[in-house]
Design an enzyme around this catalytic site. Structure first.
Site, PDB file in Angstrom:
ATOM      1  N   THR A 130       0.894  -1.173  -0.012  1.00 49.06           N
ATOM      2  CA  THR A 130      -0.015   0.129   0.073  1.00 49.06           C
ATOM      3  C   THR A 130       0.715   1.349   0.058  1.00 49.06           C
ATOM      4  O   THR A 130       1.999   1.207   0.731  1.00 49.06           O
ATOM      5  CB  THR A 130      -0.724  -0.014   1.305  1.00 49.06           C
ATOM      6  OG1 THR A 130      -1.701  -1.063   1.227  1.00 49.06           O
ATOM      7  CG2 THR A 130      -1.957   1.347   1.428  1.00 49.06           C
TER       8      THR A 130
ATOM      9  N   GLY B 240       2.608  -2.663   8.367  1.00 53.72           N
ATOM     10  CA  GLY B 240       2.752  -3.317   9.622  1.00 53.72           C
ATOM     11  C   GLY B 240       4.162  -3.761  10.152  1.00 53.72           C
ATOM     12  O   GLY B 240       4.662  -4.341   9.001  1.00 53.72           O
TER      13      GLY B 240
ATOM     14  N   GLU C 287      -7.432  -6.289   3.282  1.00 58.85           N
ATOM     15  CA  GLU C 287      -7.620  -7.462   2.443  1.00 58.85           C
ATOM     16  C   GLU C 287      -8.819  -7.255   1.404  1.00 58.85           C
ATOM     17  O   GLU C 287      -9.760  -8.133   1.103  1.00 58.85           O
ATOM     18  CB  GLU C 287      -8.061  -8.601   3.321  1.00 58.85           C
ATOM     19  CG  GLU C 287      -6.803  -9.200   4.181  1.00 58.85           C
ATOM     20  CD  GLU C 287      -5.631  -9.618   3.354  1.00 58.85           C
ATOM     21  OE1 GLU C 287      -5.755 -10.235   2.210  1.00 58.85           O
ATOM     22  OE2 GLU C 287      -4.336  -9.555   3.811  1.00 58.85           O
TER      23      GLU C 287
END
Lengths: 692, 692
Positions: free
Chosen positions: B157, B196, B447
């Site tokens: 992303t 993350g 997702e």
């Protein structure tokens, strides 16, 4: 760390800019499309004077260190509470310095956008003293409270009792010998709980306790009680008090608990404007008409409805502006262009996004008229009650219960809908919607749980229905309930006359549909209760439904009647608001379609026409979407959002806010030495060995 | 503070107990009412072996300091991250010490219930290396990663691109001269974002970047890139990296950003199991069938569906148990009794509360069968694909998209429904539902955004519909879509045969109704697109609706077929699950009633029968409600909730947790001296003067 300075802040390379077209250009283009005058709608909504106050106060707060918000998203609870005290004190000073009136101060609280330790002092302690003190008590309690020489809170809810006030456990037993009351908490569940400002701040509390005289229980009554020393702020002997711990939201409020161990308070503590306990004899004197206090509740709820509007306004302002800036995917069939180049489509151009956001815009303007009408009815009812006429009270009060329930639920759902419409960045606190959602959420529970409240509305609706059936109800221009019930009884097999999707663009058609659907639902519940032997508990699910239906009817009706009465509106502004009124009515109808179909008033074919018309209206709103949120006039200071800034500098603003993140003020994170390095160095060792 | 010790903790008086009957007694009575064997249902759900692991792992973690949760609700982000590193390291050690397998470790993560810096190392970095490395790369990257000598993340992303992977901006340009790639971030919006474990932890990253060779853009490809020094953890030159700041939830994850300034990486960084870039020439070799990766996506989504079940299980366990303990109001018509004394009614006895909670219980068990069926289909499809048969893939993949969307939305709504059903205390973090809601919420966006995903499902449904109409679709036992579409085409004017509310207690009646409603919706959208000239964007609202309808059909169908196949169930357990299956189907039908009515398949009169039957089923579930959440076997360690404890000691537990609140560890709060005392002392002065 060996040999380098770890305290270096991470910065974004200054030469990088977002891939164009950038937010400012896109928003400018949106604003150029508007069909109406933004400023005119703002003035219509707030009035010129308030609008000016809104802007002035925001300007003042922006440069006040005690009101700064840039650290809020990074701070833990203790830091935020400390900062909140600073703000509370500064607000008192500012009010004097700036010569602010109540409106200015309320606007300042709104823009600051955080409940703080003193919030309940203003919100509940002062109003209760104002309403319940006799003359002596005004001098003793109210006057010092107005000067902040005593700080108070309102202690009603207990650990074991929230909704059921009659079930409170704390007792206040009159002791004739000393002319005192003995305050006591007999059980753990009797502990006062959730009381804002009590945890660490208040030195006084209004305590709701069961009045017991000569062994007789007179139920909960308010007492004004000192709980902490004015000398050193320590809890007084016989009192256990503290903070109830972290919550979902409201980090800067010290919600507290409070237990009494046979704590004696003087006779004067019993707030005696209405009921009284005679000194010595302990004779109890009943309050006059309790219905007067229901009038005040309408006012409180009208404020909550207005709050729902403002909450949705905030969500929509952020999401609509960001949706005009954020681009995602090229729509091959209808590609977006900028300077004749194909660009990715701004997400505001996807119909699903429009559906999610423009329906919220419609809700906002709908609630604007609802709030206005509620304040009007409050005034009217209070005036009538003063004349001894209580005819309006039941209708106004019951509608206000259901409207509190419905509109706060709408607001919570709408805020979250807006946040999700922001995609991934909606989860960043920098969106301005995360903490806000948390802080707004309790509205669905406090001041009456949203489910429990619907029972009040439904009881009134059923009673009115029975009166209408028995021919005992008197029609009145202000009692819309009787109107739609009477209309239904005249023809319970009526059907909707619309034959095309444009036939629904007619206030009368829509108001009739909402009225019929509500009356049908009420009639069904009445039948279940009165003929089918169902108990009240058996019909609670439908009770919630008819309350909601009734309130949706009111909102629709007031939107159209409010617009009709708004003669100050010029044609372009009237037109866009009219479109929103249709959109509100029809998207609500679509969401509740099954009830309209089940009542037999609408046919499946008409249902399809409604769906089509909703999409038509959404397309009509599209060019005005950004302008409609601009008109809500929420300052950037209030929004505290990288995504929702007026100027559209979304990505630059995110980068700036990231640079302020404390984790970015050192290069190597705490924990590296102990928990990461050992594994990594084992690997380096292994490599060295394998090279040998 | 003068003269007294301020560091004194506030404690509750030990002699106080809750007003009875207390939680433990009430829950015991509930458990005695159950119609079935709780342990038997737990074993059916998880299998005996997993159930044992669940209990064992919980026991181990409870006594591990690195896994303790008692401080979690009070800590700010930096403290929580530091503690998270400790836990990540300890989990690695524990896995060895206890000889845990992957299942044990996953259960430990679930019970610990926090995403931490290493979570994405396991969740994305290792699996990507596992799937995309050639042999050389396995040695170079995967093996050290398995030993935690390198810690990785998955950087896809970007600030400006989430859903649209094809729009990523980061480039990796092949440099033949040096056989390297030049990684570059051309814009601010090109920054990797939300990654993350990247913010402060990872020293490696899988970077998705557009592969550019000799000026030609081959689209996004994965590279394995070192970003921090293994010697001192500093970012390597050419790299800007840091944490993206606070989020709504996920406080213990260091989601990060990452920018490259013409950063050179060696040829080996290009993950080359599928596509390849030839050294020197830069010749690009295409990957084989990309459809294989869709198979894996089904597995990921089946896990998410299972996660939805577990999320709802947690919400319902807390809310149902607490609703049996919490009492509010005396129901005068049907008073509750305890030892022949009238007591306030436990809120679980109000039908509205039952409606809110028992429908969630039905959802949980429904999703259990959905998840199981998805894993089965995944296995079947993978086996078929290995044989070269791709017939199942499209159906399985498209259902999995829609099911991810539907079930995560159900879970978020259900958790919040449960939290609100806890009344005021639901807002306390001690409910265990606040942070949990925040941490679960991103499931509706990551997702695949839940709205965007429905387009994948709908495209397949429309394609299949057109095939069925053209007579080109082959019926298959595993392709339920073709089945219900074929049935609809045979009689598009069919109606539901039910004439009484009990007629709906029939799987065939219900499955037919859900199938017809879905097919009708698909046919309408096909008509809009193929005959009425609507564009894809025009029909997006209905696209979301038909995807949802299809998935609800699947869940209903799989619930009934799963039960039929579950021959191991004894009669009492089968009976209660069968009741839940009916409740799931009928409350879903009720919620979506308008579509059933609009399709003409159900009449308003039948709609009324459905409503009645839902209430019947809810009453039937009542005595089993607590047992049904007990059967989900969630340990207290996991719940971390005062309200949802197995033993029902709600109020004692709240008091204990309040005593741990840091604000209660001093008597006088920080800020008193500067911000409260000046006002109070002014008042004391005034009093003294007035006495003089």
């Amino acid at each position: 760390m060996t040999g380098f300075n770890n305290n270096v802040s991470t910065k974004f390379p200054k030469h990088l800019t977002p891939k164009g077209p950038d937010g400012p250009e896109l928003l400018e283009a949106e604003r150029a499309k508007a069909s109406f005058n933004i400023q005119a709608v703002s003035k219509f909504m707030y009035g010129e004077q308030v609008l000016e106050k809104m802007q002035n106060v925001a300007r003042v707060l922006e440069s006040e260190p005690a009101f700064e918000k840039t650290q809020r998203y990074y701070q833990g609870r203790p830091e935020r509470i400390a900062h909140a005290y600073e703000k509370d004190k500064r607000l008192i000073e500012l009010t004097k310095e700036m010569n602010w009136d109540q409106n200015d101060r309320r606007i300042a609280q709104t823009w600051y956008d955080q409940s703080t330790p003193y919030t309940l002092h203003y919100g509940m302690f002062l109003p209760t003293l104002e309403g319940q003190c006799n003359e002596e008590q005004r001098k003793l309690f109210l006057e010092p409270a107005l000067r902040h020489e005593i700080i108070g809170c309102y202690a009603q809810t207990e650990l074991g009792h929230g909704s059921n006030v009659q079930g409170l456990e704390t007792t206040a037993t009159y002791i004739p010998e000393t002319n005192e009351f003995d305050l006591h908490s007999p059980h753990l569940t009797s502990s006062k709980w959730w009381i804002g400002g009590l945890g660490k701040t208040a030195n006084y509390a209004i305590v709701m306790a069961r009045l017991v005289i000569h062994g007789k229980d007179y139920g909960p009554h308010p007492f004004c009680v000192q709980i902490r020393s004015l000398e050193d702020h320590r809890p007084l002997p016989g009192i256990t008090v503290g903070d109830i711990g972290p919550k979902f939201g409201y980090a800067t409020t010290d919600n507290g608990f409070l237990l009494f161990d046979h704590y004696r308070i003087p006779h004067i503590s019993f707030l005696a404007k209405f009921s009284q306990v005679k000194s010595g004899s302990g004779e109890y004197v009943k309050p006059p008409n309790a219905r007067l206090s229901y009038g005040t509740m309408v006012f409180v709820r009208a404020n909550i409805v207005n709050g729902s509007k403002m909450a949705l306004a905030r969500g929509a302002t952020v999401a609509v502006r960001y949706s005009a800036v954020r681009k995602q995917f090229v729509d091959a069939a209808q590609p977006s262009k900028w300077n004749n180049q194909v660009i990715e489509t701004p997400v505001i151009d996807y119909t699903m996004q429009q559906y999610r956001l423009f329906t919220v815009i419609a809700d906002i303007y709908a609630l604007h008229f609802t709030g206005r009408e509620m304040f009007k009815l409050y005034d009217l009812n209070m005036a009538e009650m003063k004349k001894g006429n209580f005819n309006l009270l039941a209708d106004v009060h019951s509608s206000s219960s259901g409207l509190k329930s419905l509109t706060t639920t709408m607001a919570v759902e709408g805020i979250e809908q807006c946040r999700r419409a922001c995609g991934g960045h909606g989860y960043s606190l920098f969106s301005g919607l995360g903490q806000f959602y948390q802080d707004y959420l309790p509205n669905v529970t406090f001041e009456g749980d949203n489910y429990v409240l619907t029972q009040q509305t439904a009881r009134y609706l059923l009673k009115t229905f029975r009166n209408v059936v028995a021919g005992k109800a008197q029609a009145s221009e202000h009692n819309l309930t009787i109107n739609y019930l009477t209309q239904y009884m005249q023809n319970p097999k009526a059907t909707c006359p619309a034959t095309s999707s444009t036939d629904f663009l007619n206030p009368e058609v829509l108001i009739s549909a909402f009225g019929f659907r509500t009356a049908f639902g009420i009639a069904q519940v009445a039948e279940d209760l009165d003929r089918n032997g169902r108990s009240w508990n058996d019909v609670l699910v439908d009770v919630a439904r008819i309350s909601k239906a009734h309130c949706q009817y009111m909102i629709v009706r007031w939107f159209f009647s409010g617009l009709q009465g708004a003669t100050e509106l010029a044609a372009p502004e009237r037109k866009v608001l009219q479109t929103l009124a249709y959109l509100f009515a029809l998207h609500t109808l679509e969401a509740e379609m099954s009830e309209f179909l089940m009542s037999g008033y609408l046919s499946p074919a008409q249902g399809k026409l409604v769906k089509e018309q909703v999409l038509e209206l959404i397309a009509r709103i599209r060019p005005d979407a950004v302008a409609l949120v601009d008109a809500l006039a929420l300052p950037d200071y209030y929004l505290a959002s990288a995504l929702g800034r007026y100027d559209g500098k979304v990505y630059q603003s995110l980068a700036e806010m990231v640079e302020r993140e404390p984790l970015n003020h050192t290069i190597v994170v705490d924990g590296y030495e102990n928990y990461i390095k050992p594994f990594v160095y084992a690997g380096l060792e292994r490599k060295k060995e394998s090279k040998l």
